[in-house]
Design an enzyme around this catalytic site. Sequence first.
Site, PDB file in Angstrom:
ATOM      1  CG  ASN A   1      -1.710   1.259   1.380  1.00  0.00           C
ATOM      2  OD1 ASN A   1      -1.740   2.090   0.464  1.00  0.00           O
ATOM      3  ND2 ASN A   1      -2.374   1.415   2.519  1.00  0.00           N
TER       4      ASN A   1
ATOM      5  CE  LYS B   1      -0.196   3.123   4.859  1.00  0.00           C
ATOM      6  NZ  LYS B   1      -0.205   3.192   6.299  1.00  0.00           N
TER       7      LYS B   1
ATOM      8  CG  HIS C   1      -5.948   1.866   5.057  1.00  0.00           C
ATOM      9  ND1 HIS C   1      -5.500   2.795   5.971  1.00  0.00           N
ATOM     10  CD2 HIS C   1      -4.939   0.970   4.895  1.00  0.00           C
ATOM     11  CE1 HIS C   1      -4.264   2.457   6.339  1.00  0.00           C
ATOM     12  NE2 HIS C   1      -3.902   1.363   5.698  1.00  0.00           N
TER      13      HIS C   1
ATOM     14  CD  GLU D   1      -3.063   5.418   6.741  1.00  0.00           C
ATOM     15  OE1 GLU D   1      -3.016   5.513   5.499  1.00  0.00           O
ATOM     16  OE2 GLU D   1      -2.160   4.878   7.419  1.00  0.00           O
TER      17      GLU D   1
ATOM     18  CD  GLU E   1      -3.535  -2.476   7.127  1.00  0.00           C
ATOM     19  OE1 GLU E   1      -2.413  -2.683   6.649  1.00  0.00           O
ATOM     20  OE2 GLU E   1      -4.176  -1.435   6.923  1.00  0.00           O
TER      21      GLU E   1
ATOM     22  N   GLY F   1       2.470   2.148  10.817  1.00  0.00           N
ATOM     23  CA  GLY F   1       3.442   3.231  10.706  1.00  0.00           C
ATOM     24  C   GLY F   1       4.148   3.567  12.001  1.00  0.00           C
TER      25      GLY F   1
ATOM     26  CB  SER G   1       5.069  -1.988  11.905  1.00  0.00           C
ATOM     27  OG  SER G   1       4.711  -0.636  12.147  1.00  0.00           O
TER      28      SER G   1
HETATM   29  P1  13P Z   1       2.941   0.288   7.631  1.00  0.00           P
HETATM   30  O1  13P Z   1       3.448  -1.017   7.026  1.00  0.00           O
HETATM   31  O2  13P Z   1       3.700   1.473   7.153  1.00  0.00           O
HETATM   32  O3  13P Z   1       2.812   0.180   9.108  1.00  0.00           O
HETATM   33  O4  13P Z   1       1.454   0.484   7.064  1.00  0.00           O
HETATM   34  C1  13P Z   1       0.554  -0.557   7.142  1.00  0.00           C
HETATM   35  C2  13P Z   1      -0.642  -0.194   6.361  1.00  0.00           C
HETATM   36  O5  13P Z   1      -1.398   0.666   6.743  1.00  0.00           O
HETATM   37  C3  13P Z   1      -0.875  -0.920   5.116  1.00  0.00           C
HETATM   38  O6  13P Z   1      -2.136  -0.665   4.619  1.00  0.00           O
END
Ligand code: 13P
Length: 247
Positions: free
Chosen positions: A9, A11, A94, A96, A165, A171, A209
């Site tokens: 992803n 982002k 997601h 976010e 997740e 992150g 992560s």
């Molecule tokens: P990270 O791997 O940067 O923690 O992000 C995970 C994520 O949100 C994947 O959709």
Amino acid sequence: MKRQLIAGNWKMNGSFAANEVLLRVLAAGMGGATCQVAVCVPAPYLAQVQGLVVGTGIELGAQDVSQHEAGAYTGEVSANMLRDFAARYCLVGHSERRQYHGETDAVVATKAQRALAAGITPIVCVGETLAERGAGRTEEVVKRQLAAVIHTNGHCISEIVVAYEPVWAIGTGKTASPQEAQRVHAVLRNQLRAATEQADRMLILYGGSMNAANAAQLLSQEDIDGGLVGGASLKAGDFLSIIAAAH
Ligand code: 13P
């Protein structure tokens, strides 16, 4: 044994130049990969990445889809538009999007149905916040989020991919331990089993992560069928290590 899926992803990251370098290095290093691999890219790069992944074995994904079919929804991207770029996957729900864009369980369920109707596999993200975890509510939260998608009438939910997740792990460099993640994945698998006979062949990914150092242990858990990788998917070497750790 079912093939695992490692999905990156990106982002809100990337540029024409960076995408090209990243995908060329990935394609060159993918030889022998036994898992499925996908990259979920920002919408403006769908056309570029569609071209770059041809013949590489890497599949194309989007990061979001509109809950509406078409019409006066400025800024939105429809499932049929994603299909025009031959997107195979689309993230929905997601954390976010839930957190910064107020997406509710009902909206996420509608988005999953829009993707399925267009022949795109939604990767449905679920996960608890740190406060919810602290209050011992992890199971309740993820089950509620998945139930909304399962119990929406329409296209067959056995065609979705689920991604667990934990929000506190995204992150942050903190990961759920393989055992903790497996425990939640088993809960989700049982929930899917109650809804469809296909549950055992469905993919449940872990995200939060995931990196080159912890991927192998996470991916060896019985109900962890792949990874949804954020930061590490932007570094070709790290992403290739995670791909190599999968089967
Ligand atoms: P990270 O791997 O940067 O923690 O992000 C995970 C994520 O949100 C994947 O959709």
